[in-house]
Enzyme design. Structure first.
Site, PDB file in Angstrom:
ATOM      1  N   CYS A  57      19.865   7.409   2.857  1.00  0.00           N
ATOM      2  CA  CYS A  57      19.575   8.733   3.441  1.00  0.00           C
ATOM      3  C   CYS A  57      18.591   9.509   2.574  1.00  0.00           C
ATOM      4  O   CYS A  57      17.716  10.210   3.093  1.00  0.00           O
ATOM      5  CB  CYS A  57      20.860   9.542   3.590  1.00  0.00           C
ATOM      6  SG  CYS A  57      22.035   8.788   4.711  1.00  0.00           S
ATOM      7  N   ARG A 134      21.945   6.766  12.318  1.00  0.00           N
ATOM      8  CA  ARG A 134      20.572   7.239  12.071  1.00  0.00           C
ATOM      9  C   ARG A 134      19.861   7.340  13.421  1.00  0.00           C
ATOM     10  O   ARG A 134      19.283   6.374  13.903  1.00  0.00           O
ATOM     11  CB  ARG A 134      19.842   6.252  11.141  1.00  0.00           C
ATOM     12  CG  ARG A 134      20.559   6.061   9.828  1.00  0.00           C
ATOM     13  CD  ARG A 134      19.869   5.075   8.917  1.00  0.00           C
ATOM     14  NE  ARG A 134      20.757   4.694   7.838  1.00  0.00           N
ATOM     15  CZ  ARG A 134      21.003   5.435   6.746  1.00  0.00           C
ATOM     16  NH1 ARG A 134      20.368   6.578   6.577  1.00  0.00           N
ATOM     17  NH2 ARG A 134      21.846   5.033   5.827  1.00  0.00           N
TER      18      ARG A 134
HETATM   19  C1  BEZ Z   1      23.119   5.374   2.627  1.00  0.00           C
HETATM   20  O1  BEZ Z   1      22.821   4.709   1.650  1.00  0.00           O
HETATM   21  O2  BEZ Z   1      22.413   6.319   3.016  1.00  0.00           O
HETATM   22  C2  BEZ Z   1      24.334   5.023   3.411  1.00  0.00           C
HETATM   23  C3  BEZ Z   1      24.679   3.706   3.519  1.00  0.00           C
HETATM   24  C4  BEZ Z   1      25.817   3.370   4.244  1.00  0.00           C
HETATM   25  C5  BEZ Z   1      26.587   4.357   4.838  1.00  0.00           C
HETATM   26  C6  BEZ Z   1      26.201   5.680   4.745  1.00  0.00           C
HETATM   27  C7  BEZ Z   1      25.069   6.015   4.027  1.00  0.00           C
END
Ligand code: BEZ
Length: 221
Positions: A57, A134
């Site tokens: 993110c 996302r």
């Molecule tokens: C992230 O790295 O942004 C992420 C990865 C898995 C679940 C939620 C966020």
């Protein structure tokens, strides 16, 4: 199976292309916003991320921030969202600015009650019951949803493709054309196929287009 179907019905309402983007009022990092009053006469890219202070993110939000001038040039405002509190958002924005120098200079919705996530089908229970997937919604100045992307939690999006798709939508509207595979600005576009025999005859005689056959013709714009 039945349980899973019920779970989906409860939380999963997916808008579709052509719908008017659902309106809402939400707390964001730039204040409280009523969505339909935001960005008058502009396009909006509304996107969600699963959680603040997570690695993928952070790369994605930084990607939006670093290329904001390209969205500005396409008359487009950005708005992010996650199911986090406003306090978490403010701390994350400050932390990323301090650690990397990148500033998230657009509103991020604190969707702690999941109201907006549910309205936009961003909460997809097979991925997570508490974090948004996302999602990217491309919304035109008439508030119509024109393109939707959904990515799972573990795969980041592609900023080149988001900007390319936005540019393609706007160019298709402006010139009343369609965009071929992998189209990029500066490349030829697809002329809509003829719908009558008379239009087909005209197409066959038109030397201004690159005509592969009556149904497939390209032109420069
Ligand atoms: C992230 O790295 O942004 C992420 C990865 C898995 C679940 C939620 C966020």
């Amino acid at each position: 199976m039945e349980n899973q179907e019920m779970k989906h019905e409860e939380v999963f309402k997916m808008p579709v292309i052509g719908d008017i983007a659902p309106d809402f009022t939400a707390v964001t990092t730039t204040g409280t916003i009523k969505f339909h009053d935001f960005a008058k006469d502009k396009w909006v890219v509304l996107f969600s991320h699963p959680a603040d202070f997570t690695p993928v993110c952070t790369t994605e939000m930084s990607g939006f921030a670093l290329r904001k001038d390209e969205f500005d040039a396409l008359n487009t405002e950005l708005m992010g969202l996650s199911i986090d509190s406003i306090h978490s958002h403010l701390a994350w924005v400050s932390n990323v600015k301090e650690k990397t120098g990148v500033y998230f200079d657009f509103p991020i919705i604190a969707d702690i009650d999941m109201k907006v996530s549910k309205l936009y089908g961003m909460l997809q229970p097979n991925e997570s019951e508490t974090a948004a997937v996302r999602a990217v919604f491309f919304i035109d100045p008439n508030k119509k949803i024109r393109l939707i992307m959904y990515y799972p939690l573990n795969v980041g999006r592609n900023m080149d493709e988001i900007l390319r798709a936005l540019n393609a939508l706007q160019t298709a509207d402006k010139y009343k054309v369609a965009m071929p595979l992998d189209w990029k600005p500066g490349e030829k576009v697809i002329v809509p196929p003829p719908k009558t025999l008379a239009e087909m005859k005209a197409r066959n005689e038109d030397t201004s287009v690159e005509r592969i056959d009556f149904y497939l013709a390209k032109k420069s714009i």
